[in-house]
Design a protein around this motif. Structure first.
Motif, PDB file in Angstrom:
ATOM      1  N   TYR A 196       0.165  -5.845  -4.589  1.00 37.42           N
ATOM      2  CA  TYR A 196      -1.167  -6.228  -4.281  1.00 37.42           C
ATOM      3  C   TYR A 196      -1.849  -5.075  -3.600  1.00 37.42           C
ATOM      4  O   TYR A 196      -1.313  -4.473  -2.706  1.00 37.42           O
ATOM      5  CB  TYR A 196      -1.148  -7.467  -3.385  1.00 37.42           C
ATOM      6  CG  TYR A 196      -2.419  -8.147  -3.543  1.00 37.42           C
ATOM      7  CD1 TYR A 196      -2.657  -8.907  -4.670  1.00 37.42           C
ATOM      8  CD2 TYR A 196      -3.440  -7.926  -2.643  1.00 37.42           C
ATOM      9  CE1 TYR A 196      -3.883  -9.452  -4.879  1.00 37.42           C
ATOM     10  CE2 TYR A 196      -4.657  -8.477  -2.852  1.00 37.42           C
ATOM     11  CZ  TYR A 196      -4.880  -9.247  -3.975  1.00 37.42           C
ATOM     12  OH  TYR A 196      -6.109  -9.766  -4.182  1.00 37.42           O
ATOM     13  N   GLY A 197      -3.011  -4.736  -4.016  1.00 40.40           N
ATOM     14  CA  GLY A 197      -3.703  -3.630  -3.371  1.00 40.40           C
ATOM     15  C   GLY A 197      -4.447  -2.825  -4.387  1.00 40.40           C
ATOM     16  O   GLY A 197      -4.650  -3.272  -5.510  1.00 40.40           O
ATOM     17  N   VAL A 198      -4.844  -1.648  -3.979  1.00 40.45           N
ATOM     18  CA  VAL A 198      -5.657  -0.822  -4.861  1.00 40.45           C
ATOM     19  C   VAL A 198      -4.901  -0.456  -6.126  1.00 40.45           C
ATOM     20  O   VAL A 198      -5.503  -0.183  -7.144  1.00 40.45           O
ATOM     21  CB  VAL A 198      -6.110   0.458  -4.142  1.00 40.45           C
ATOM     22  CG1 VAL A 198      -7.277   0.158  -3.247  1.00 40.45           C
ATOM     23  CG2 VAL A 198      -4.986   1.087  -3.375  1.00 40.45           C
TER      24      VAL A 198
ATOM     25  N   ARG B 226      -5.810  -2.008  -9.263  1.00 35.69           N
ATOM     26  CA  ARG B 226      -6.995  -1.523  -9.964  1.00 35.69           C
ATOM     27  C   ARG B 226      -6.734  -0.152 -10.607  1.00 35.69           C
ATOM     28  O   ARG B 226      -7.525   0.347 -11.350  1.00 35.69           O
ATOM     29  CB  ARG B 226      -8.164  -1.391  -8.970  1.00 35.69           C
ATOM     30  CG  ARG B 226      -8.491  -2.660  -8.240  1.00 35.69           C
ATOM     31  CD  ARG B 226      -9.191  -3.646  -9.152  1.00 35.69           C
ATOM     32  NE  ARG B 226      -9.598  -4.838  -8.431  1.00 35.69           N
ATOM     33  CZ  ARG B 226      -8.836  -5.916  -8.275  1.00 35.69           C
ATOM     34  NH1 ARG B 226      -7.616  -5.935  -8.767  1.00 35.69           N
ATOM     35  NH2 ARG B 226      -9.281  -6.967  -7.620  1.00 35.69           N
TER      36      ARG B 226
ATOM     37  N   ILE C  37       9.056  -9.322   0.703  1.00 34.30           N
ATOM     38  CA  ILE C  37       8.813  -7.882   0.614  1.00 34.30           C
ATOM     39  C   ILE C  37      10.138  -7.196   0.901  1.00 34.30           C
ATOM     40  O   ILE C  37      10.844  -7.593   1.823  1.00 34.30           O
ATOM     41  CB  ILE C  37       7.806  -7.437   1.707  1.00 34.30           C
ATOM     42  CG1 ILE C  37       6.498  -8.204   1.550  1.00 34.30           C
ATOM     43  CG2 ILE C  37       7.603  -5.924   1.696  1.00 34.30           C
ATOM     44  CD1 ILE C  37       5.709  -7.832   0.356  1.00 34.30           C
TER      45      ILE C  37
ATOM     46  N   MET D 143       6.673 -11.690  -5.750  1.00 40.75           N
ATOM     47  CA  MET D 143       5.531 -11.121  -5.041  1.00 40.75           C
ATOM     48  C   MET D 143       4.918 -10.006  -5.885  1.00 40.75           C
ATOM     49  O   MET D 143       5.527  -8.956  -6.064  1.00 40.75           O
ATOM     50  CB  MET D 143       6.038 -10.567  -3.700  1.00 40.75           C
ATOM     51  CG  MET D 143       4.969  -9.986  -2.799  1.00 40.75           C
ATOM     52  SD  MET D 143       3.948 -11.278  -2.068  1.00 40.75           S
ATOM     53  CE  MET D 143       2.381 -10.421  -2.013  1.00 40.75           C
ATOM     54  N   PRO D 144       3.720 -10.254  -6.433  1.00 36.69           N
ATOM     55  CA  PRO D 144       3.092  -9.183  -7.222  1.00 36.69           C
ATOM     56  C   PRO D 144       2.585  -8.088  -6.296  1.00 36.69           C
ATOM     57  O   PRO D 144       2.243  -8.356  -5.146  1.00 36.69           O
ATOM     58  CB  PRO D 144       1.931  -9.893  -7.910  1.00 36.69           C
ATOM     59  CG  PRO D 144       1.596 -11.036  -7.017  1.00 36.69           C
ATOM     60  CD  PRO D 144       2.869 -11.436  -6.321  1.00 36.69           C
TER      61      PRO D 144
END
Lengths: 67, 183, 351, 254
Positions: B39-41, B44, B63, B36-37
């Protein structure tokens, strides 16, 4: 000798055909059709050339032309 | 038997790559696995992390709140994830970028590995991730080193296949660090 | 485990499922976190003689889908929450015109632009209609990479069976995660008669697909006809998964990602000797109401976990009328951990 | 002996023998007939799929004896794209009004043309929203009073009437773009030829084809059919000039 046939049930009496007939052979009649329109009538006086302009302008595809 | 690991670092350090390697290695050994990479802000913001769970049984959550191990490649990731590790879990720390004295937990096994320095000595600083995953696999036995090495061909494109021998070398170097690093 | 398994990302599993179901027409517009789907299909569809069109908007995409599927081909789009909102108009027309299509929502977070974190905030939109008018999508909620693949194939079958749009409701979590996938290509693609498809009126009377009914009583009849279809789905298509429910004193109810995480929490509870089970609706419409009603006859508590502030919980309350229903909601941001849900279980577990 | 009498003008086969619901003097009927004649001329009826749009022309399927799908408002070009991509050996046309095509659906229109979708769009421009009762359209002329521009269209308020044919003619994907009207025998002939050409181009897979028809709306204009025809000639044509604005000679080969 050419002639036209106006299907009175399709005619809505818009009179566009009367403006295009080079011989002035079409007029709006005095009778109502089943939809309540004074429909166009053809005066069969023998000068129709079968140019079909009346049919081409008729928005209700109510005119057939014979030649 | 179920084991979970969070790997974390800067974007560009190859975190997701070694996460994928571990997942492929587990698959190669017929184990259940989830990858599971993060993921979210964060994605960025220049940081990267992923969670891998390997198990003999079907896996519930991909998770994990209390991972068995954490591989940390930079200081911000140490600050974020050190507290997550299960009591008696394992911390693999890239001490080239996150000084060992920044850690706070005493109830976990600690593997300080100067991965960037070792990689530079090998002549390629980009191999730091391989050194850490090599150490992690050796210390946990989660998959065999052979399976890990086999997974390289899954994650490295054909165009870069010539780098595979170097990567294998780095994995082995990482494994060698375990004995010296483990307190 | 077989040798055919490969490690596959959820989004790619959807694309593979679509190809293996015989879908050769895709129309879409890029949006995070599902762009792997169009990327995969833009590579593979042309090689299979299919059509991949990147539309100018989600509005155009859903309408291209309407046009293509009207001719009887299997067609699909995929998007994520804001894009799915733009498609609601088209979905209403597609449902009204009874055209079979498959739509994937790898939902993200809202309202508005929201964010790209996983969320289950689109439950209401997915199961209660979404667009204008009295209609439903058939909604499937996978919770693994394997299920994303299998249910995508099923989605095409069900769409044709009922001549109804079918939605796969996933989210950023299962779309992005990787797991082993067994690509069990169906030997035979299950298809249903297409005596409604527009192919040109050759040697048969004209066919029309429409949703406008102005003549006296026509629309009433049409709405009742659609209703019958939804009733038939309720009778025949309800799907769910149960884990440790037989002796459970507390049943967790969760779908998709939330169910996946909750499953571990349930195992933790069982290890502590707590009689806790998991009920996971796989079809969100039709909702497994009868099964939940059965449980409600027993002395059992319900605990709903969702990645939102409470949507499916309303349907669980309706199904279990009178029973106590606890709720744990996790709006988008960080995903809940199994430990976090387990703590909640411990708080509410009877005794 | 006199030669047997021959029918020289009759209803096209593709047009069902039912009365139109259009108002007296509305030009939709003429445009419908010409589209049906083009379909008949190239013997396309059995492989044509029509796309009906929202507006006065929504009942396309009641008049055309072809398969028809109904599109949401403004989306006909996207729907037609989908149909064509799924069945590229079929003839696909949409028939849309000015609110549908030039306002709510302008994005779909432009991108469909720009992709060079091999479909035909017949665009009826009568400068008002007909079906909803004569409101301001993107094509409403400056100074024209409508039910939502009671003081007349003012460019400071509503901008200028949009010329879709000229816009679409600039796009590489457009194979044929023409504007026609039915105001004179010459214009009627030109209109018929343009609509035929659009279908012929589609048949030959040359790309996107588009015919804009300047049309009268006597009801919402508050004019007689004859005066409406004069308005098209005297007020619309000066702003929306007739003619062929794009005619590709062969399909692009890149």
């Amino acid at each position: 000798m050419a002639r036209i046939e106006i299907k009175q049930s399709l005619c809505k009496g818009c009179a566009l055909c009367t403006t295009l007939c080079p011989e002035g052979l079409i007029e709006i009649g005095k009778r109502l059709n089943e939809s309540g329109y004074f429909f166009a009538v053809f005066r069969e006086e023998g000068t129709c050339k079968g140019c079909a302009l009346c049919a081409k302008i008729c928005p209700d595809v109510a005119i057939e032309v014979w030649k | 038997m179920i084991q979970s690991v969070i790997m974390a670092g800067f974007g560009g350090q190859g975190i997701l790559l070694i996460g994928n390697m571990l997942a492929y290695a587990a698959l190669g050994e017929g184990k259940h696995v989830t990858y599971m990479p993060a993921y979210g802000v964060e994605m960025r913001g220049g940081t990267a992390n992923c969670t891998v769970v390997v198990s003999d049984e079907p896996i519930g959550s991909p998770i994990v709140g209390k991972p068995d191990a954490v591989i940390v490649m930079n200081l911000p990731s140490l600050k974020k994830f050190e507290s997550w590790i299960k009591p008696e879990g394992k911390l693999f720390l890239n001490t080239s970028l996150a000084p060992a004295d920044e850690r706070t937990r005493e109830d976990i096994a600690f593997y300080p590995i100067p991965a960037n320095d070792l990689a530079s000595q090998m002549g390629n600083a980009r191999l730091a991730n391989m050194i850490l995953i090599g150490a992690y696999v050796k210390a946990t036995g989660i998959v065999s080193q052979d399976a890990l090495i086999d997974s390289l061909s899954k994650v490295i494109s054909e165009r870069n296949a010539r780098f595979i021998p170097q990567n294998i070398e780095a994995i082995k170097l990482g494994a060698d660090q375990v004995e010296t690093a483990n307190p | 485990m077989t040798e055919k398994q490969d490690l596959v990302k959820g989004n790619e599993a959807v694309a593979m499922g679509a190809l293996d179901a015989g879908c050769r027409h895709y129309f879409g517009y890029p949006i995070t976190p599902q762009s792997d789907i169009p990327e995969y299909l833009s590579y593979h569809l042309p090689k299979l003689g299919g059509e991949f069109v990147q539309a100018e908007s989600e509005v155009a995409a859903i309408n291209m889908l309407l046009g293509a599927a009207a001719t009887g081909v299997r067609a699909m789009t995929s998007s994520s929450s804001p894009g799915i909102s733009l498609m609601q108009e088209g979905l209403s027309y597609i449902a009204g015109s009874e055209i079979p299509i498959v739509i994937i929502n790898m939902s993200r977070s809202g309202p508005g632009l929201g964010g790209i974190a996983p969320s289950q905030g689109d439950y209401f939109q997915a199961v209660k209609g979404g667009g204008h008018g009295d209609y439903h999508l058939l909604v499937l909620a996978p919770n693994s990479v394997q299920e994303l693949y299998d249910l995508t194939i099923l989605a095409f079958e069900l769409a044709e069976k009922y001549r109804n749009p079918v939605m796969i409701l996933g989210d950023a979590m299962i779309g992005q995660m990787k797991e082993p996938l067994l690509r069990r290509t169906p030997e035979k693609i299950v298809e249903y008669p297409k005596d409604w498809a527009l192919t040109g009126a050759k040697g048969r009377p004209q066919r029309v697909l429409k949703s406008l009914y102005l003549k006296d009583g026509e629309l009433t009849a049409h709405n009742w006809k659609l209703h019958q279809k939804y009733e038939a789905m309720k009778k025949d298509e309800i799907r769910y998964e149960e884990v440790f429910v037989e002796d459970a004193e507390l049943i967790l109810v969760a779908f998709g990602s939330a169910a996946r995480i909750s499953r571990t929490s349930v195992m933790m509870a069982r290890e502590q000797g707590m009689k806790v089970g998991l009920f996971r609706p796989i079809t969100l419409f039709p909702f497994p109401e009868p099964r939940l009603a059965d449980f409600a006859k027993k002395d059992v508590g319900f605990f709903v976990v969702e990645l939102n502030t409470g949507q499916m919980v309303e349907d669980v309350k309706i199904a279990t009328a009178g029973r106590s229903v606890d709720f744990f909601g996790k709006p988008p941001g960080a995903l809940p951990t199994p430990e976090e849900i387990f703590e909640k279980i411990r708080e509410i577990y009877p005794g | 002996m006199q030669a047997a009498e021959k029918k020289v003008f009759e209803r096209p086969r593709t047009l069902k023998e039912v009365p139109f619901h259009f108002c007296p003097g509305c030009h939709h009927g003429i445009a419908h007939r010409m589209v049906a004649e083009a379909i008949d001329k190239f013997q396309l009826r059995e492989r044509t799929i029509g796309v009906a749009s929202v507006g006065c022309s929504v009942f396309l399927y009641d008049y055309f004896d072809v398969d028809v799908i109904e599109a949401p408002h403004g989306r006909a070009a996207a729907v037609a794209t989908g149909v064509k991509r799924a069945r590229n050996d079929r003839i696909v046309f949409s028939y849309q009004g000015d609110g549908d095509l030039a306002s709510i659906g302008i994005a779909e229109t432009i991108h469909t043309a720009n992709r060079g979708e091999n479909i035909t769009i017949i665009f009826i421009n009568n400068t008002v929203y007909g079906m909803t009762g004569g409101q301001l359209a993107p094509t409403t002329l400056l100074g024209q009073k409508t039910s939502t521009s009671p003081y007349g269209r003012d460019f400071m308020q509503d901008g200028y009437p949009i010329r879709m044919t000229e816009i679409l003619a600039t796009l590489e994907g457009t194979a044929f773009a023409a504007r026609v009207a039915f105001t004179t025998p010459k214009n009627i002939n030109m209109a018929k030829k343009a609509i035929e050409k659009a279908f012929q181009f589609q048949k030959e897979e040359l790309g996107f084809t588009f015919v804009e028809v300047l049309s009268a709306c006597p009801t919402n204009w508050g004019l007689s059919p004859v005066d409406s025809m004069k308005r098209v000639e005297n007020e619309m044509i000066p702003y929306f000039p007739l003619g062929i604005f794009k005619e590709r000679k062969a399909a692009d080969v890149l």
